[in-house]
Scaffold this motif. Structure first.
Motif, mmCIF file in Angstrom:
data_model
loop_
_atom_site.group_PDB
_atom_site.id
_atom_site.type_symbol
_atom_site.label_atom_id
_atom_site.label_comp_id
_atom_site.label_asym_id
_atom_site.label_seq_id
_atom_site.Cartn_x
_atom_site.Cartn_y
_atom_site.Cartn_z
ATOM 1 N N GLN A 110 53.171 -43.254 -101.120
ATOM 2 C CA GLN A 110 54.154 -43.780 -100.157
ATOM 3 C C GLN A 110 54.733 -42.651 -99.301
ATOM 4 O O GLN A 110 54.915 -42.800 -98.096
ATOM 5 N N ARG A 111 55.013 -41.520 -99.939
ATOM 6 C CA ARG A 111 55.593 -40.396 -99.198
ATOM 7 C C ARG A 111 54.544 -39.709 -98.315
ATOM 8 O O ARG A 111 54.771 -39.455 -97.133
ATOM 9 N N ILE A 112 53.370 -39.409 -98.885
ATOM 10 C CA ILE A 112 52.359 -38.635 -98.154
ATOM 11 C C ILE A 112 51.801 -39.430 -96.969
ATOM 12 O O ILE A 112 51.588 -38.889 -95.882
ATOM 13 N N PHE A 113 51.612 -40.741 -97.165
ATOM 14 C CA PHE A 113 51.096 -41.575 -96.071
ATOM 15 C C PHE A 113 52.234 -42.196 -95.249
ATOM 16 O O PHE A 113 51.973 -42.965 -94.313
ATOM 17 N N ASN A 114 53.486 -41.901 -95.630
ATOM 18 C CA ASN A 114 54.654 -42.410 -94.911
ATOM 19 C C ASN A 114 54.578 -43.920 -94.711
ATOM 20 O O ASN A 114 54.680 -44.430 -93.587
ATOM 21 N N CYS A 115 54.385 -44.645 -95.818
ATOM 22 C CA CYS A 115 54.134 -46.086 -95.749
ATOM 23 C C CYS A 115 54.635 -46.708 -97.048
ATOM 24 O O CYS A 115 54.440 -46.138 -98.125
ATOM 25 N N ASP A 116 55.283 -47.871 -96.964
ATOM 26 C CA ASP A 116 55.755 -48.487 -98.223
ATOM 27 C C ASP A 116 54.686 -49.374 -98.866
ATOM 28 O O ASP A 116 54.838 -49.844 -99.980
ATOM 29 N N PHE A 117 53.601 -49.640 -98.140
ATOM 30 C CA PHE A 117 52.459 -50.399 -98.661
ATOM 31 C C PHE A 117 52.812 -51.837 -99.091
ATOM 32 O O PHE A 117 52.066 -52.454 -99.834
ATOM 33 N N SER A 118 53.957 -52.325 -98.650
ATOM 34 C CA SER A 118 54.359 -53.723 -98.965
ATOM 35 C C SER A 118 54.252 -54.019 -100.455
ATOM 36 O O SER A 118 53.886 -55.119 -100.850
ATOM 37 N N LEU A 119 54.554 -53.023 -101.292
ATOM 38 C CA LEU A 119 54.319 -53.208 -102.720
ATOM 39 C C LEU A 119 55.245 -54.233 -103.347
ATOM 40 O O LEU A 119 54.901 -54.850 -104.354
ATOM 41 N N SER A 120 56.433 -54.431 -102.765
ATOM 42 C CA SER A 120 57.398 -55.302 -103.411
ATOM 43 C C SER A 120 56.876 -56.722 -103.576
ATOM 44 O O SER A 120 57.197 -57.402 -104.539
ATOM 45 N N ASP A 121 56.056 -57.205 -102.620
ATOM 46 C CA ASP A 121 55.549 -58.560 -102.789
ATOM 47 C C ASP A 121 54.023 -58.599 -102.873
ATOM 48 O O ASP A 121 53.389 -59.586 -102.573
ATOM 49 N N SER A 122 53.428 -57.470 -103.283
ATOM 50 C CA SER A 122 51.990 -57.516 -103.566
ATOM 51 C C SER A 122 51.816 -57.974 -105.016
ATOM 52 O O SER A 122 52.775 -58.350 -105.655
ATOM 53 N N ILE A 123 50.593 -57.964 -105.525
ATOM 54 C CA ILE A 123 50.390 -58.493 -106.884
ATOM 55 C C ILE A 123 51.125 -57.643 -107.908
ATOM 56 O O ILE A 123 51.322 -56.472 -107.693
#
Ligand code: MN
Length: 346
Positions: free
Chosen positions: A333-346
């Motif tokens: 998340q930090r290195i790619f500067n992205c939250d990856f929408s993990l909160s509502d992924s599987i």
């Protein structure tokens, strides 16, 4: 626990057909190391499942991810990308591959993120391709597969690519390629040009060329990701630091540039590492200890490596929950500067 796998390969039909054409051509200039490793991948019946998995994004791949708790794959065009092709063909094909990647990311925005590909044969085009795609929410980096027809990225003509990556805040994944023609012959008699040793030797050399040519003094915010636990370089850290001074002392040719930082500092500040294909907890622990637990990310190297073995390699290692959270998703998340929408992924 969320798991993001950061070095996961895909291919397009067009790219595999064009690569097969090169492997099967009678050209005398054919790259022997490339053909010895990719010939079987492209032609062998035994590699049919591998080709099927490279092309698939909607069936088997998602089932395997689900079976092993992989929330997200960061997709990248499989090595050697378009880097074997002539300049015009490379630009045409890479743009189509990137457009295809965008359609996949739009179809599965929570499962797939992507590294865009470039054609280093055309540095200005590559910089423009980065600018064209960088704002897409699911594009999180750039991938280059080591040398391009024997050319290395430390040449100043490639600075436009580094500048574009740095300006857009995208890390560069320096992925392996087979050794360039100039260094390929000694690898050839025993099949050593590929994942057994040649990939790491080629890619670590490339990383050192970036470092020793001063690329990171010119682009101090540039992040380069190395797979395979750093292609051997973390094991070499102390020797790089200790020998550069004495080598400069003896160097009468002026080849060794004066760098602003120690090699170990570039390795921990400008590089980060993934576990792709290195499923041994002992080695993961070593790289964590030497390079820092914030610099390491999880990767499978699908479909070349087994997803279950990659997960089990970490899970059986006795690592703390805190470290596993960093390895599996927080560092990405930090290195790619992205939250990856993990909160509502599987
Ligand atoms: Mn790979």
């Amino acid at each position: 626990m969320f798991r993001i796998a950061v070095e996961e390969a895909f291919a397009t039909d067009e790219m595999l057909v064009e690569l097969s054409r090169i492997v099967n051509s009678k050209r005398k200039t054919i790259d022997k190391a490339f053909s010895s490793i990719y010939g079987p991948v492209l032609n062998s019946t035994n590699a049919e499942p591998l080709r099927r998995r490279l092309l698939d994004v909607s069936g088997e791949r998602l089932s395997i991810m689900d079976a092993h708790g992989i929330s997200v794959q960061i997709l990248s065009l499989t090595a050697p990308g378009v880097q074997m092709f002539s300049t015009g063909k490379a630009c045409d094909i890479v743009a189509r591959c990137n457009d295809y990647l965008l359609t996949v990311l739009e179809q599965y925005p929570r499962r797939y993120f992507g590294l865009l590909s470039v054609a280093p044969q055309a540095p200005e085009f590559s910089a423009a391709e980065i600018a064209r795609l960088a704002s897409h929410a699911n594009i999180v980096g750039v991938i280059i597969n080591s040398h391009t027809n024997g050319k290395y990225l430390d040449s100043r003509k490639y600075d436009v690519i580094f500048k574009a990556a740095e300006d857009h805040g995208l890390p560069l994944y320096l992925h392996p390629n087979t050794p360039s023609s100039a260094m390929a012959d000694p690898y050839s008699p025993y099949g050593l040009a590929g994942p057994i040793w040649g990939f790491a030797a080629e890619t670590s050399l490339h990383a050192l060329r970036l470092m020793f040519s001063g690329v990171f003094d010119r682009f101090p915010r540039l992040k380069v990701i190395l797979g395979h636990l750093g292609e051997g370089l973390p094991f070499w850290t102390h020797r790089l630091d200790s020998r550069i001074g004495i080598s400069q002392l003896f160097d009468s040719t002026g080849q060794l540039k004066r760098l602003m930082r120690k090699p170990s500092e570039y390795l921990t500040q400008n590089f980060c590492f993934s576990t792709s294909g290195m499923n041994s907890a002992v080695e993961v622990k070593f790289v964590k200890d030497v390079m820092g637990e914030d610099n390491l990310m999880f990767a499978v190297d699908y479909p070349y490596e087994d997803t279950g073995e990659a997960v089990n390699g970490i899970e059986s290692g006795g690592f703390s929950t805190e470290f596993k959270q960093k390895l599996y998703f927080k560092n990405a998340q930090r290195i790619f500067n992205c939250d990856f929408s993990l909160s509502d992924s599987i």
